[in-house]
Enzyme design. Sequence first.
Site, PDB file in Angstrom:
ATOM      1  N   THR A 242       0.852  -1.196   0.000  1.00 51.84           N
ATOM      2  CA  THR A 242       0.000   0.000   0.000  1.00 51.84           C
ATOM      3  C   THR A 242       0.886   1.245   0.000  1.00 51.84           C
ATOM      4  O   THR A 242       0.629   2.208  -0.733  1.00 51.84           O
ATOM      5  CB  THR A 242      -0.959  -0.018   1.205  1.00 51.84           C
ATOM      6  OG1 THR A 242      -1.758  -1.198   1.106  1.00 51.84           O
ATOM      7  CG2 THR A 242      -1.878   1.186   1.216  1.00 51.84           C
TER       8      THR A 242
ATOM      9  N   ASN B 196      -5.577 -10.830  -6.822  1.00 52.32           N
ATOM     10  CA  ASN B 196      -5.631 -11.429  -5.491  1.00 52.32           C
ATOM     11  C   ASN B 196      -6.887 -12.248  -5.242  1.00 52.32           C
ATOM     12  O   ASN B 196      -6.871 -13.182  -4.455  1.00 52.32           O
ATOM     13  CB  ASN B 196      -5.501 -10.338  -4.411  1.00 52.32           C
ATOM     14  CG  ASN B 196      -6.356  -9.131  -4.694  1.00 52.32           C
ATOM     15  OD1 ASN B 196      -6.304  -8.551  -5.781  1.00 52.32           O
ATOM     16  ND2 ASN B 196      -7.170  -8.747  -3.728  1.00 52.32           N
TER      17      ASN B 196
ATOM     18  N   GLN C  26       0.986 -10.323  -5.663  1.00 48.15           N
ATOM     19  CA  GLN C  26       0.637 -11.757  -5.690  1.00 48.15           C
ATOM     20  C   GLN C  26       1.579 -12.553  -6.591  1.00 48.15           C
ATOM     21  O   GLN C  26       1.451 -13.770  -6.692  1.00 48.15           O
ATOM     22  CB  GLN C  26      -0.814 -11.941  -6.157  1.00 48.15           C
ATOM     23  CG  GLN C  26      -1.853 -11.281  -5.257  1.00 48.15           C
ATOM     24  CD  GLN C  26      -1.978 -11.937  -3.872  1.00 48.15           C
ATOM     25  OE1 GLN C  26      -1.482 -13.047  -3.646  1.00 48.15           O
ATOM     26  NE2 GLN C  26      -2.620 -11.247  -2.946  1.00 48.15           N
TER      27      GLN C  26
ATOM     28  N   SER D 124       4.646  -6.825  -1.080  1.00 47.13           N
ATOM     29  CA  SER D 124       4.396  -6.962   0.368  1.00 47.13           C
ATOM     30  C   SER D 124       4.997  -8.270   0.846  1.00 47.13           C
ATOM     31  O   SER D 124       4.664  -9.337   0.300  1.00 47.13           O
ATOM     32  CB  SER D 124       2.890  -7.017   0.649  1.00 47.13           C
ATOM     33  OG  SER D 124       2.388  -5.749   0.946  1.00 47.13           O
ATOM     34  N   GLY D 125       5.832  -8.214   1.892  1.00 47.73           N
ATOM     35  CA  GLY D 125       6.471  -9.436   2.401  1.00 47.73           C
ATOM     36  C   GLY D 125       5.495 -10.455   2.949  1.00 47.73           C
ATOM     37  O   GLY D 125       5.700 -11.667   2.814  1.00 47.73           O
ATOM     38  N   HIS D 126       4.376  -9.975   3.546  1.00 49.60           N
ATOM     39  CA  HIS D 126       3.509 -10.931   4.266  1.00 49.60           C
ATOM     40  C   HIS D 126       2.692 -11.829   3.348  1.00 49.60           C
ATOM     41  O   HIS D 126       1.992 -12.722   3.812  1.00 49.60           O
ATOM     42  CB  HIS D 126       2.592 -10.190   5.249  1.00 49.60           C
ATOM     43  CG  HIS D 126       1.500  -9.398   4.615  1.00 49.60           C
ATOM     44  ND1 HIS D 126       0.210  -9.844   4.543  1.00 49.60           N
ATOM     45  CD2 HIS D 126       1.505  -8.172   4.022  1.00 49.60           C
ATOM     46  CE1 HIS D 126      -0.541  -8.917   3.949  1.00 49.60           C
ATOM     47  NE2 HIS D 126       0.230  -7.902   3.617  1.00 49.60           N
TER      48      HIS D 126
ATOM     49  N   THR E 111      13.775   5.140  10.569  1.00 47.27           N
ATOM     50  CA  THR E 111      14.694   4.037  10.896  1.00 47.27           C
ATOM     51  C   THR E 111      14.122   2.729  10.367  1.00 47.27           C
ATOM     52  O   THR E 111      12.935   2.448  10.516  1.00 47.27           O
ATOM     53  CB  THR E 111      14.909   3.980  12.423  1.00 47.27           C
ATOM     54  OG1 THR E 111      15.408   5.247  12.830  1.00 47.27           O
ATOM     55  CG2 THR E 111      15.894   2.889  12.803  1.00 47.27           C
TER      56      THR E 111
ATOM     57  N   CYS F 180     -17.222  -8.458   2.605  1.00 42.17           N
ATOM     58  CA  CYS F 180     -18.426  -8.706   3.400  1.00 42.17           C
ATOM     59  C   CYS F 180     -18.692  -7.552   4.339  1.00 42.17           C
ATOM     60  O   CYS F 180     -17.805  -7.132   5.046  1.00 42.17           O
ATOM     61  CB  CYS F 180     -18.245  -9.942   4.261  1.00 42.17           C
ATOM     62  SG  CYS F 180     -18.500 -11.423   3.355  1.00 42.17           S
TER      63      CYS F 180
HETATM   64  N1  PLP Z   1      -2.191  -5.380  -4.076  1.00 50.21           N
HETATM   65  C1  PLP Z   1      -2.633  -6.642  -4.039  1.00 50.21           C
HETATM   66  C2  PLP Z   1      -2.809  -7.395  -5.321  1.00 50.21           C
HETATM   67  C3  PLP Z   1      -2.931  -7.250  -2.822  1.00 50.21           C
HETATM   68  O1  PLP Z   1      -3.362  -8.517  -2.805  1.00 50.21           O
HETATM   69  C4  PLP Z   1      -2.758  -6.502  -1.646  1.00 50.21           C
HETATM   70  C5  PLP Z   1      -3.145  -7.096  -0.347  1.00 50.21           C
HETATM   71  O2  PLP Z   1      -4.161  -7.763  -0.228  1.00 50.21           O
HETATM   72  C6  PLP Z   1      -2.277  -5.192  -1.728  1.00 50.21           C
HETATM   73  C7  PLP Z   1      -2.009  -4.665  -2.954  1.00 50.21           C
HETATM   74  C8  PLP Z   1      -2.044  -4.368  -0.489  1.00 50.21           C
HETATM   75  O3  PLP Z   1      -1.020  -4.951   0.277  1.00 50.21           O
HETATM   76  P1  PLP Z   1      -0.749  -4.533   1.788  1.00 50.21           P
HETATM   77  O4  PLP Z   1      -2.053  -4.585   2.483  1.00 50.21           O
HETATM   78  O5  PLP Z   1       0.218  -5.541   2.277  1.00 50.21           O
HETATM   79  O6  PLP Z   1      -0.187  -3.158   1.785  1.00 50.21           O
END
Ligand code: PLP
Length: 677
Positions: A73, A161, A191, A211-213, A249, A338
């Site tokens: 984001t 996603n 993704q 995004s790492g997560h 930092t 939802c």
């Molecule tokens: N873009 C895509 C395709 C995503 O799947 C996501 C998260 O669901 C994002 C952007 C946003 O990522 P984050 O919430 O880790 O900043």
Amino acid sequence: MTPEIYLDGNATSPVLPAAIAAAVRAMEDCYGNPSSSHSTGLQAKALLDGARRRAVRLLGVGQGRLMFNSGATEGIQTAVLSALCALRERRQAGEAIGTLLVYGATEHKAVPEALAHWNRLLGLDLELRKLQVDSDGRHDLQALRALLPHTAMLCTMAANNETGVLSDIAGIEVLLDECASPAYWMVDCVQALGKFRLSLARSRIDYAPFSGHKLYAPKGIGMLYVREGAPFTPLIVGGGQEAAQRSGTENMAGVAALDAVLAALEQGGVFRSHDALCTFRERLAASLRRALPGVVFNAAFEHSLPTTLNFSVPGLSSKELMDVFDAAGVRVSSGSACSAAKAAPSYVLQAMGVPDWRAASAIRLSFGPLADEAAIARACERIERCGAALRASGLIAPDGSLPVQDGVQQLGSGGACSWLVHDAASRSCVVIDPQPEFMDRIAAQVRGQGCTVLAVLGTAPGMDLAAPGRALNVAYGAGDTFGWPAADGLLALGGQALRRVLVDADGAQQAVYLLGRPDAGALPQSAARHAFIGTLAPRQLDGLVHGDTLLCAASDAQQPFCSSLHASAPESGGSQGELHLDAAALQGLLRAHPDALLVDVRESHEHLVGVQAPQGGKVVSVPLGQLAGQIPEWMAAPVPLVFFCRSGNRSTRAAQCLRRLGYAQAYDLAGGLALAA
Ligand code: PLP
């Protein structure tokens, strides 16, 4: 508790053990500030530089920029801000720029929101334009070709996603190459990371956020790639970290963890190959087909990530599917956003033109490239268990052998309601207030039970009873305007009977149906256990029912489930005393009252699929739709009742209903089974 099977990898992933270890090392041993010039700082700097070198290698960054940040984001904001600042400068310098900010119709919301936000703040006043996708979810390249000459910035995603659909990035690049003055191009690669090889500097992509997560690193760490020569404006300024590209930092634990994930990707052998992931998808799809007849996959597999399956099942809402999967310990997500009350249809599926029912009832099942044979086999087994439970509860493929339970059943809550009264011995029932939205469900249930519908009754004049009557093959014909077939007498239902009373309600006649055990061929007011009252207010029932008769309305928006003349007003919350029990309070109550009942108010398929219950008490299953039918029995021999469900939502409503009716010993398990785990 049923061990969890996590199939929601596109939302986020668990953290790779090596990444956890690396984060802990970064916090314990390498905790320096990379900007400090002493040795502790230098060690941290070495970690940061090493992680960047690896990311640069792995993503093919070349001479471009690669900065660490908090996630996609933030990366999207930085990319949009950078491109829009450059466009503003060019326009101020008298250069003609495109007038459109174009984004794919299926982009993550962060993209159009960022475009609109920075466009407004920077006073650019460019037009946001959605680029449509085809039925496979892929961008309409003809439309894009026409738009590109007028486009200032283009935002597309590498993989979606919700559906896993892969964009034709090469095809888009060809179109950009054809342009005399190509738009700035952001490709959301969130993704894509770890699912296929990226070679960013070889493409003309200007910005690529990550995004790492989404790939086994923790939340709060991400990366942004910026092509060499692409405009750049920092989003955050301050201490000049990340070569003054992103101040603040650094999140060193996050960087270390992400580096461990990237190391696993680089070295190979940790994540499954594309072919192995495709095989896993086939096995999951086969189980879904076996478990859920009629299942439709919403995106063609050949154009999608092998780790994402988006599907809908005729006759089942995404909430019903989510609930049964969750009860079985399988974590999936609704393909649509939802709200608390209703699932909004997925804008991604709507953009692909899938029928409304599929867009409103989609489920996304997504796994990560760490998945293994054993986990997929367990997932398949659980999916099939869900199918069996849905069959047993009559929600899918009923075959006439479903059990019929005596008593009153409610369909719908929080708004319009229909009511069914069953007699198990004769396998017959009566339908009261057939709301159109429940007709398919009622017809499927009646078919599944092999039940005879004796009558379809309305409480208000002018209700359409003919169509439901035909659909349900009503045994006694159409009856009068309220559907009443019994002249002035009683309508017998096994040992019980219904009596119809006509009430003059502000000049219009309405019907009330009293249900109870008749005495010598009559059903006096004192024998009425339930009254189906349509839209009448309690003051209009004077002399018709007794104080404890359960009042079942055509809408329970005001009084969830049922009420009575003795009931307290909903806002008073019923009788005093703590309603919500935490786990410790529950154990205390069970010690003091061994006769207490634990009431599972989830749907019967949720109950069947995973025998999950708080420890220590006698458990019964009473789905919310059977609450009104069950209450008179509890009232006759009160014991403490502790309602439970998945999250505490449904159980709170059930306990509140009982309290309003004067049942002092009704409680709910706070936070539901999700917190009792
Ligand atoms: N873009 C895509 C395709 C995503 O799947 C996501 C998260 O669901 C994002 C952007 C946003 O990522 P984050 O919430 O880790 O900043």
